[in-house]
Design a protein around this motif. Sequence first.
Motif, PDB file in Angstrom:
ATOM      1  N   VAL A  57      -2.458  -0.398   6.373  1.00 45.31           N
ATOM      2  CA  VAL A  57      -1.739  -1.654   6.155  1.00 45.31           C
ATOM      3  C   VAL A  57      -1.057  -1.670   4.787  1.00 45.31           C
ATOM      4  CG1 VAL A  57      -2.024  -4.145   5.823  1.00 45.31           C
ATOM      5  CG2 VAL A  57      -3.190  -2.995   7.712  1.00 45.31           C
ATOM      6  N   LEU A  58      -1.777  -1.270   3.747  1.00 47.81           N
ATOM      7  CA  LEU A  58      -1.205  -1.265   2.397  1.00 47.81           C
ATOM      8  C   LEU A  58      -0.038  -0.288   2.296  1.00 47.81           C
ATOM      9  CD1 LEU A  58      -4.490  -1.414   0.282  1.00 47.81           C
ATOM     10  CD2 LEU A  58      -2.722  -3.182   0.413  1.00 47.81           C
ATOM     11  N   PHE A  59      -0.176   0.871   2.937  1.00 49.87           N
ATOM     12  CA  PHE A  59       0.918   1.845   2.916  1.00 49.87           C
ATOM     13  C   PHE A  59       2.155   1.268   3.593  1.00 49.87           C
ATOM     14  CE2 PHE A  59       3.407   5.267   4.763  1.00 49.87           C
ATOM     15  CZ  PHE A  59       3.536   6.151   3.700  1.00 49.87           C
ATOM     16  N   SER A  60       1.976   0.601   4.719  1.00 52.26           N
ATOM     17  CA  SER A  60       3.111   0.057   5.472  1.00 52.26           C
ATOM     18  C   SER A  60       3.808  -1.068   4.714  1.00 52.26           C
ATOM     19  CB  SER A  60       2.644  -0.453   6.838  1.00 52.26           C
ATOM     20  OG  SER A  60       1.776  -1.560   6.694  1.00 52.26           O
ATOM     21  N   MET A  61       3.107  -1.691   3.767  1.00 51.72           N
ATOM     22  CA  MET A  61       3.694  -2.789   2.996  1.00 51.72           C
ATOM     23  C   MET A  61       4.493  -2.304   1.795  1.00 51.72           C
ATOM     24  SD  MET A  61       0.422  -5.393   3.110  1.00 51.72           S
ATOM     25  CE  MET A  61       1.208  -6.736   2.231  1.00 51.72           C
ATOM     26  N   GLY A  62       4.375  -1.013   1.475  1.00 53.09           N
ATOM     27  CA  GLY A  62       5.086  -0.476   0.319  1.00 53.09           C
ATOM     28  C   GLY A  62       6.525  -0.119   0.644  1.00 53.09           C
ATOM     29  N   ASP A  63       7.330  -0.009  -0.410  1.00 47.39           N
ATOM     30  CA  ASP A  63       8.731   0.410  -0.267  1.00 47.39           C
ATOM     31  C   ASP A  63       8.873   1.736  -1.006  1.00 47.39           C
ATOM     32  OD1 ASP A  63      11.438   0.567   0.113  1.00 47.39           O
ATOM     33  OD2 ASP A  63      11.940  -0.772  -1.561  1.00 47.39           O
ATOM     34  N   MET A  64       8.866   2.846  -0.254  1.00 45.80           N
ATOM     35  CA  MET A  64       8.862   4.184  -0.865  1.00 45.80           C
ATOM     36  C   MET A  64       9.888   5.073  -0.168  1.00 45.80           C
ATOM     37  SD  MET A  64       4.730   4.623  -1.187  1.00 45.80           S
ATOM     38  CE  MET A  64       4.502   4.114   0.545  1.00 45.80           C
ATOM     39  N   PRO A  65      11.167   4.852  -0.428  1.00 46.04           N
ATOM     40  CA  PRO A  65      12.218   5.573   0.300  1.00 46.04           C
ATOM     41  C   PRO A  65      12.421   7.018  -0.124  1.00 46.04           C
ATOM     42  CG  PRO A  65      13.202   4.149  -1.338  1.00 46.04           C
ATOM     43  CD  PRO A  65      11.730   3.868  -1.364  1.00 46.04           C
ATOM     44  N   VAL A  66      11.828   7.429  -1.259  1.00 48.31           N
ATOM     45  CA  VAL A  66      12.033   8.787  -1.776  1.00 48.31           C
ATOM     46  C   VAL A  66      10.668   9.439  -2.000  1.00 48.31           C
ATOM     47  CG1 VAL A  66      13.003  10.190  -3.636  1.00 48.31           C
ATOM     48  CG2 VAL A  66      14.179   8.104  -2.904  1.00 48.31           C
ATOM     49  N   SER A  67      10.538  10.712  -1.651  1.00 50.32           N
ATOM     50  CA  SER A  67       9.279  11.431  -1.830  1.00 50.32           C
ATOM     51  C   SER A  67       8.854  11.425  -3.294  1.00 50.32           C
ATOM     52  CB  SER A  67       9.420  12.880  -1.361  1.00 50.32           C
ATOM     53  OG  SER A  67       9.657  12.949   0.014  1.00 50.32           O
ATOM     54  N   SER A  68       7.580  11.134  -3.518  1.00 54.06           N
ATOM     55  CA  SER A  68       7.038  11.108  -4.872  1.00 54.06           C
ATOM     56  C   SER A  68       5.593  11.595  -4.822  1.00 54.06           C
ATOM     57  CB  SER A  68       7.096   9.680  -5.444  1.00 54.06           C
ATOM     58  OG  SER A  68       6.475   9.625  -6.721  1.00 54.06           O
ATOM     59  N   PRO A  69       5.317  12.841  -5.259  1.00 49.65           N
ATOM     60  CA  PRO A  69       3.951  13.360  -5.251  1.00 49.65           C
ATOM     61  C   PRO A  69       3.004  12.447  -6.013  1.00 49.65           C
ATOM     62  CG  PRO A  69       5.494  15.130  -5.713  1.00 49.65           C
ATOM     63  CD  PRO A  69       6.281  13.857  -5.740  1.00 49.65           C
ATOM     64  N   GLU A 113       2.380  -3.544  -6.361  1.00 46.66           N
ATOM     65  CA  GLU A 113       0.969  -3.943  -6.248  1.00 46.66           C
ATOM     66  C   GLU A 113       0.305  -3.329  -5.019  1.00 46.66           C
ATOM     67  OE1 GLU A 113       0.568  -8.147  -6.356  1.00 46.66           O
ATOM     68  OE2 GLU A 113       1.280  -8.349  -8.440  1.00 46.66           O
ATOM     69  N   HIS A 114       1.018  -3.307  -3.903  1.00 39.92           N
ATOM     70  CA  HIS A 114       0.432  -2.773  -2.676  1.00 39.92           C
ATOM     71  C   HIS A 114       0.145  -1.273  -2.801  1.00 39.92           C
ATOM     72  CE1 HIS A 114       2.698  -6.338  -0.896  1.00 39.92           C
ATOM     73  NE2 HIS A 114       1.419  -6.609  -0.707  1.00 39.92           N
ATOM     74  N   ILE A 115       1.018  -0.550  -3.476  1.00 43.98           N
ATOM     75  CA  ILE A 115       0.828   0.892  -3.636  1.00 43.98           C
ATOM     76  C   ILE A 115      -0.293   1.171  -4.628  1.00 43.98           C
ATOM     77  CG2 ILE A 115       1.930   3.063  -4.290  1.00 43.98           C
ATOM     78  CD1 ILE A 115       2.805   1.701  -1.601  1.00 43.98           C
ATOM     79  N   TRP A 116      -0.385   0.360  -5.663  1.00 45.27           N
ATOM     80  CA  TRP A 116      -1.489   0.535  -6.618  1.00 45.27           C
ATOM     81  C   TRP A 116      -2.821   0.290  -5.909  1.00 45.27           C
ATOM     82  CZ3 TRP A 116      -5.482  -2.440  -8.609  1.00 45.27           C
ATOM     83  CH2 TRP A 116      -6.139  -1.896  -9.705  1.00 45.27           C
ATOM     84  N   ALA A 117      -2.887  -0.776  -5.096  1.00 45.62           N
ATOM     85  CA  ALA A 117      -4.123  -1.063  -4.349  1.00 45.62           C
ATOM     86  C   ALA A 117      -4.423   0.054  -3.358  1.00 45.62           C
ATOM     87  CB  ALA A 117      -3.983  -2.400  -3.621  1.00 45.62           C
ATOM     88  N   TYR A 118      -3.380   0.592  -2.736  1.00 42.39           N
ATOM     89  CA  TYR A 118      -3.524   1.715  -1.802  1.00 42.39           C
ATOM     90  C   TYR A 118      -4.130   2.931  -2.508  1.00 42.39           C
ATOM     91  CZ  TYR A 118      -1.589   5.804   0.731  1.00 42.39           C
ATOM     92  OH  TYR A 118      -1.397   7.010   1.358  1.00 42.39           O
ATOM     93  N   SER A 119      -3.657   3.206  -3.712  1.00 46.19           N
ATOM     94  CA  SER A 119      -4.157   4.346  -4.478  1.00 46.19           C
ATOM     95  C   SER A 119      -5.598   4.136  -4.924  1.00 46.19           C
ATOM     96  CB  SER A 119      -3.260   4.599  -5.697  1.00 46.19           C
ATOM     97  OG  SER A 119      -1.951   4.941  -5.285  1.00 46.19           O
ATOM     98  N   VAL A 120      -5.920   2.915  -5.325  1.00 51.50           N
ATOM     99  CA  VAL A 120      -7.297   2.595  -5.723  1.00 51.50           C
ATOM    100  C   VAL A 120      -8.241   2.783  -4.540  1.00 51.50           C
ATOM    101  CG1 VAL A 120      -8.856   0.721  -6.413  1.00 51.50           C
ATOM    102  CG2 VAL A 120      -6.680   1.042  -7.605  1.00 51.50           C
ATOM    103  N   LEU A 121      -7.837   2.283  -3.382  1.00 46.64           N
ATOM    104  CA  LEU A 121      -8.664   2.389  -2.178  1.00 46.64           C
ATOM    105  C   LEU A 121      -8.915   3.854  -1.824  1.00 46.64           C
ATOM    106  CD1 LEU A 121     -10.025   0.682   0.023  1.00 46.64           C
ATOM    107  CD2 LEU A 121      -7.911   0.844   1.346  1.00 46.64           C
ATOM    108  N   GLY A 122      -7.910   4.702  -2.044  1.00 49.13           N
ATOM    109  CA  GLY A 122      -8.050   6.113  -1.743  1.00 49.13           C
ATOM    110  C   GLY A 122      -9.078   6.816  -2.606  1.00 49.13           C
ATOM    111  N   ARG A 123      -9.461   6.199  -3.707  1.00 51.53           N
ATOM    112  CA  ARG A 123     -10.479   6.769  -4.589  1.00 51.53           C
ATOM    113  C   ARG A 123     -11.836   6.100  -4.428  1.00 51.53           C
ATOM    114  NH1 ARG A 123      -5.606   7.639  -6.341  1.00 51.53           N
ATOM    115  NH2 ARG A 123      -5.086   9.339  -7.744  1.00 51.53           N
ATOM    116  N   ILE A 124     -11.841   4.875  -3.910  1.00 53.62           N
ATOM    117  CA  ILE A 124     -13.103   4.147  -3.756  1.00 53.62           C
ATOM    118  C   ILE A 124     -13.976   4.770  -2.674  1.00 53.62           C
ATOM    119  CG2 ILE A 124     -14.096   1.973  -2.943  1.00 53.62           C
ATOM    120  CD1 ILE A 124     -11.941   0.501  -4.469  1.00 53.62           C
TER     121      ILE A 124
END
Length: 245
Positions: A116-128, A137-148
């Motif tokens: 859900v958090l990934f789908s809410m982000g706007d990421m039109p260009v590849s970024s490692p 905010e949604h992408i930051w929360a997505y990244s935090v969740l990926g580590r929790i």
Amino acid sequence: MNIASAIQFGALVVVAVFTLVRLPLAVQGRNPMLFWGLAATTVGVALSIPSIYLPVDAWLGGENHANLILRYATYGVVALIGGSAAAAFRAPQVQKIILGLPGLVVLAATVTATTVLFSMGDMPVSSPGLNGYMHQEHIWAYSVLGRIYPAYIAACLIIPAFRVAATAGRPALLRVGSALIGVALAEILTWSVLWVTGRQTGVWDYILPHSSVIVLTAGLAAVAYYGIAARNKQKQSLLTPNYTR
């Protein structure tokens, strides 16, 4: 090649080789869960390397879906290997927390929230690493969740791992493997806590997770070899003419 790239490719080679070593055993039905965990680790490590991530993501459409696959692979890794490690440590309650109903509920909730958090982000260009989108905010929360979630599994296993390592009566190879796994889990916890709390870790943001893969793989190899040796010893004992039950 800088230190970050060197340790990334080093981790990829180590885990890929061990995955291939485990393939014939998995085909024979011997701990296939460990093999699939290692296979998912190989995919996850590969996608964490920019020179691999960028062409894969371009093939997927160039909107960072490769990062979502990386997240799913990471969850699969920690769940499968965590369950195998808990069994090796003879910690049934921990195994239940990871792969039983409570653990599966946590995993399902994590996967759902991640999607859900990934789908809410706007990421039109590849970024490692999605480093170019952390202001969202949604992408930051997505990244935090990926580590929790990895930190949750590591926290469940770290005490059983070091307990086995500290038990004088256990075989030396099992104790060494358990100690290595414990060190890897400590690295994962440290990396997750530092990142979530916003500490600037620099090159350690690459060293900690990838060195933990190398140390974890070495620990799993030691524990797996101990299991094979113990199984072979038992078979030989059963075939000995003087064996008594």
